[in-house]
Structures are given as structure tokens and as C-alpha cells.
Design a protein around this motif. Structure first.
Motif, PDB file in Angstrom:
ATOM      1  N   ALA A   5      29.406  49.142  52.258  1.00  0.00           N
ATOM      2  CA  ALA A   5      29.820  49.461  50.891  1.00  0.00           C
ATOM      3  C   ALA A   5      29.202  50.769  50.417  1.00  0.00           C
ATOM      4  O   ALA A   5      29.804  51.500  49.639  1.00  0.00           O
ATOM      5  CB  ALA A   5      29.427  48.319  49.954  1.00  0.00           C
ATOM      6  N   SER A   6      28.000  51.057  50.905  1.00  0.00           N
ATOM      7  CA  SER A   6      27.319  52.244  50.397  1.00  0.00           C
ATOM      8  C   SER A   6      27.923  53.538  50.930  1.00  0.00           C
ATOM      9  O   SER A   6      27.910  54.548  50.255  1.00  0.00           O
ATOM     10  CB  SER A   6      25.834  52.172  50.759  1.00  0.00           C
ATOM     11  N   SER A   7      28.538  53.500  52.122  1.00  0.00           N
ATOM     12  CA  SER A   7      29.043  54.743  52.692  1.00  0.00           C
ATOM     13  C   SER A   7      30.529  54.967  52.418  1.00  0.00           C
ATOM     14  O   SER A   7      31.026  56.064  52.561  1.00  0.00           O
ATOM     15  CB  SER A   7      28.791  54.762  54.206  1.00  0.00           C
ATOM     16  N   SER A   8      31.251  53.905  52.023  1.00  0.00           N
ATOM     17  CA  SER A   8      32.676  54.091  51.799  1.00  0.00           C
ATOM     18  C   SER A   8      32.967  54.259  50.303  1.00  0.00           C
ATOM     19  O   SER A   8      32.298  53.665  49.474  1.00  0.00           O
ATOM     20  CB  SER A   8      33.460  52.913  52.368  1.00  0.00           C
ATOM     21  N   PRO A   9      33.964  55.072  49.980  1.00  0.00           N
ATOM     22  CA  PRO A   9      34.295  55.262  48.570  1.00  0.00           C
ATOM     23  C   PRO A   9      34.837  53.978  47.959  1.00  0.00           C
ATOM     24  O   PRO A   9      35.410  53.148  48.666  1.00  0.00           O
ATOM     25  CB  PRO A   9      35.368  56.346  48.613  1.00  0.00           C
ATOM     26  N   ASP A  10      34.619  53.828  46.653  1.00  0.00           N
ATOM     27  CA  ASP A  10      35.055  52.605  45.976  1.00  0.00           C
ATOM     28  C   ASP A  10      36.541  52.690  45.660  1.00  0.00           C
ATOM     29  O   ASP A  10      36.953  53.277  44.669  1.00  0.00           O
ATOM     30  CB  ASP A  10      34.257  52.407  44.687  1.00  0.00           C
ATOM     31  N   ILE A  11      37.343  52.057  46.521  1.00  0.00           N
ATOM     32  CA  ILE A  11      38.788  52.060  46.312  1.00  0.00           C
ATOM     33  C   ILE A  11      39.226  50.946  45.371  1.00  0.00           C
ATOM     34  O   ILE A  11      40.397  50.803  45.070  1.00  0.00           O
ATOM     35  CB  ILE A  11      39.564  51.949  47.648  1.00  0.00           C
ATOM     36  N   ARG A  12      38.252  50.154  44.895  1.00  0.00           N
ATOM     37  CA  ARG A  12      38.562  49.056  43.969  1.00  0.00           C
ATOM     38  C   ARG A  12      38.193  49.399  42.525  1.00  0.00           C
ATOM     39  O   ARG A  12      38.215  48.524  41.667  1.00  0.00           O
ATOM     40  CB  ARG A  12      37.828  47.787  44.388  1.00  0.00           C
ATOM     41  N   GLU A  13      37.834  50.657  42.274  1.00  0.00           N
ATOM     42  CA  GLU A  13      37.541  51.037  40.891  1.00  0.00           C
ATOM     43  C   GLU A  13      38.764  50.760  40.017  1.00  0.00           C
ATOM     44  O   GLU A  13      39.892  50.961  40.456  1.00  0.00           O
ATOM     45  CB  GLU A  13      37.160  52.525  40.829  1.00  0.00           C
ATOM     46  N   ARG A  14      38.501  50.301  38.795  1.00  0.00           N
ATOM     47  CA  ARG A  14      39.610  49.948  37.899  1.00  0.00           C
ATOM     48  C   ARG A  14      39.457  50.609  36.542  1.00  0.00           C
ATOM     49  O   ARG A  14      38.350  50.895  36.104  1.00  0.00           O
ATOM     50  CB  ARG A  14      39.661  48.427  37.714  1.00  0.00           C
ATOM     51  N   THR A  15      40.607  50.799  35.896  1.00  0.00           N
ATOM     52  CA  THR A  15      40.593  51.328  34.542  1.00  0.00           C
ATOM     53  C   THR A  15      41.649  50.663  33.694  1.00  0.00           C
ATOM     54  O   THR A  15      42.607  50.077  34.213  1.00  0.00           O
ATOM     55  CB  THR A  15      40.783  52.863  34.543  1.00  0.00           C
ATOM     56  N   LEU A  16      41.454  50.729  32.392  1.00  0.00           N
ATOM     57  CA  LEU A  16      42.433  50.182  31.451  1.00  0.00           C
ATOM     58  C   LEU A  16      43.243  51.340  30.852  1.00  0.00           C
ATOM     59  O   LEU A  16      42.675  52.286  30.299  1.00  0.00           O
ATOM     60  CB  LEU A  16      41.723  49.434  30.320  1.00  0.00           C
TER      61      LEU A  16
END
Ligand code: GDP
Ligand code: MG
Length: 161
Positions: A5-16
């Protein structure tokens, strides 16, 4: 692949993201959705509703002391809104830049507000302004079961960096 998790980009980021009452009235819902779809973000929640003053007071708690707050309440409760959760890498920052400056006068062409807005009191859309803020806003507007975790068929191309 199996990356930590630390080396891969967060593809689960969310926004409203919300299409405000003026955007719904002006039939801009489809155009707004299309921009985020074609950028590569994933729609994971969507609903239309009449906003209550109570939820608005929480959503805009940072603005309650502002002189324009009563007008903002009238605006946001003047008709239905379309409210969405979008997911993807850097989605908060990217959608903010796609939406443009709060005041459409300052929003460049190519942004939602720069293309469709005329005045800060009718600026067509809402977008969360931070990852933390987005988490709170998503909790405020959506039940957990209203957000769908679906795998997109082009995940490896458009999402796994
Ligand atoms: P945003 O994150 O870019 O939407 O901006 P803010 O969180 O600062 O403000 C929330 C919303 O309040 C804006 O999108 C506008 O609709 C409204 N707003 C902000 N500033 C003003 C203002 O000076 N006058 C009026 N009438 N509305 C404002
Ligand atoms: Mg804001």
C-alpha cells in the motif's frame, strides 16, 4: 500485481461532487458527468435529492457566519441536486482543478465553472476540497450501502499505475 500500500498510488481515493440546483435546472447534469467519466474517474455513487437545511448546515458549517449564508441556503434548497461519489487516483485535486475557482469570473475556460458559470452565487457544481473533507462529506450525504465497489473492465489500463 501485489504491491504494498505504501508504494502504490491510492486508486481508491474518493470525492463528493454535486450538480447544484442551477446545474440541474440548466440540464447540465450529463455534461458534468461526462467530464469526469472521460478523465478516467469511476462513478461509485449517484442520487438526486431535495437538500434539507439541516444537511446543508453541516455541509457548509465553515460558511455559517458569512453574510451570504442565507442566500446560499436559498440557492441550494431551490431545487433538486444530483450528488455523486467519484473514485480514482488523485481524484480530489484533479476534480477541483476541473471544476475551477469558486468564483466563475476567476475560473478559466475548460473548467466546469469557467464554461458554464457566471456568478459565485450560481456556480453549478460542488467538489470536495481535500481528501479528509471528502471523507466527511461522503459520510454526510451517503449511506455506506449506497456506494458501489465495482471493478472496471479497463482497470489495468486506466487505473493501475
Ligand atoms: P467551493 O469549495 O469552491 O464551492 O467554495 P466554498 O467552499 O468557499 O463556498 C461554498 C459555496 O458557497 C460556493 O461554491 C458558492 O456557491 C458559495 N459562495 C462562496 N463565496 C460566496 C460569496 O462571496 N457570495 C455568494 N453569494 N456565495 C458564495
Ligand atoms: Mg468548499
Amino acid at each position: 500485481g501485489h504491491r504494498s500500500a505504501s508504494s502504490s498510488p491510492d486508486i481508491r481515493e474518493r470525492t463528493l461532487i454535486a450538480v447544484k440546483p442551477d446545474g440541474v435546472q440548466r440540464r447540465l447534469v450529463g455534461k458534468v458527468i461526462q467530464r469526469f467519466e472521460q478523465r478516467g474517474f469511476k462513478l461509485v455513487g449517484l442520487k438526486m435529492l431535495q437538500v434539507s437545511e439541516d444537511i446543508l448546515a453541516q455541509h457548509y458549517s465553515h460558511l455559517r457566519a458569512k453574510p451570504f449564508y442565507p442566500d446560499l441556503v436559498d440557492y441550494m434548497t431551490s431545487g433538486p441536486v444530483v450528488i455523486m461519489v467519484w473514485e480514482g487516483y488523485n481524484v480530489v485535486q484533479s476534480t477541483r482543478s476541473m471544476v475551477g475557482h469558486t468564483n466563475p469570473v476567476e475560473a478559466p475556460p475548460g473548467t466546469v465553472r469557467g464554461d458554464f458559470g457566471l456568478h459565485v452565487s450560481r456556480n453549478v457544481v460542488h467538489a470536495s476540497d481535500s481528501v479528509e473533507g471528502a471523507k466527511g462529506e461522503i459520510q454526510l450525504w451517503f449511506q455506506r450501502q449506497e456506494i458501489l465497489n465495482w471493478e472496471s473492465c479497463d482497470q489495468a489500463i486506466s487505473c493501475e499505475l
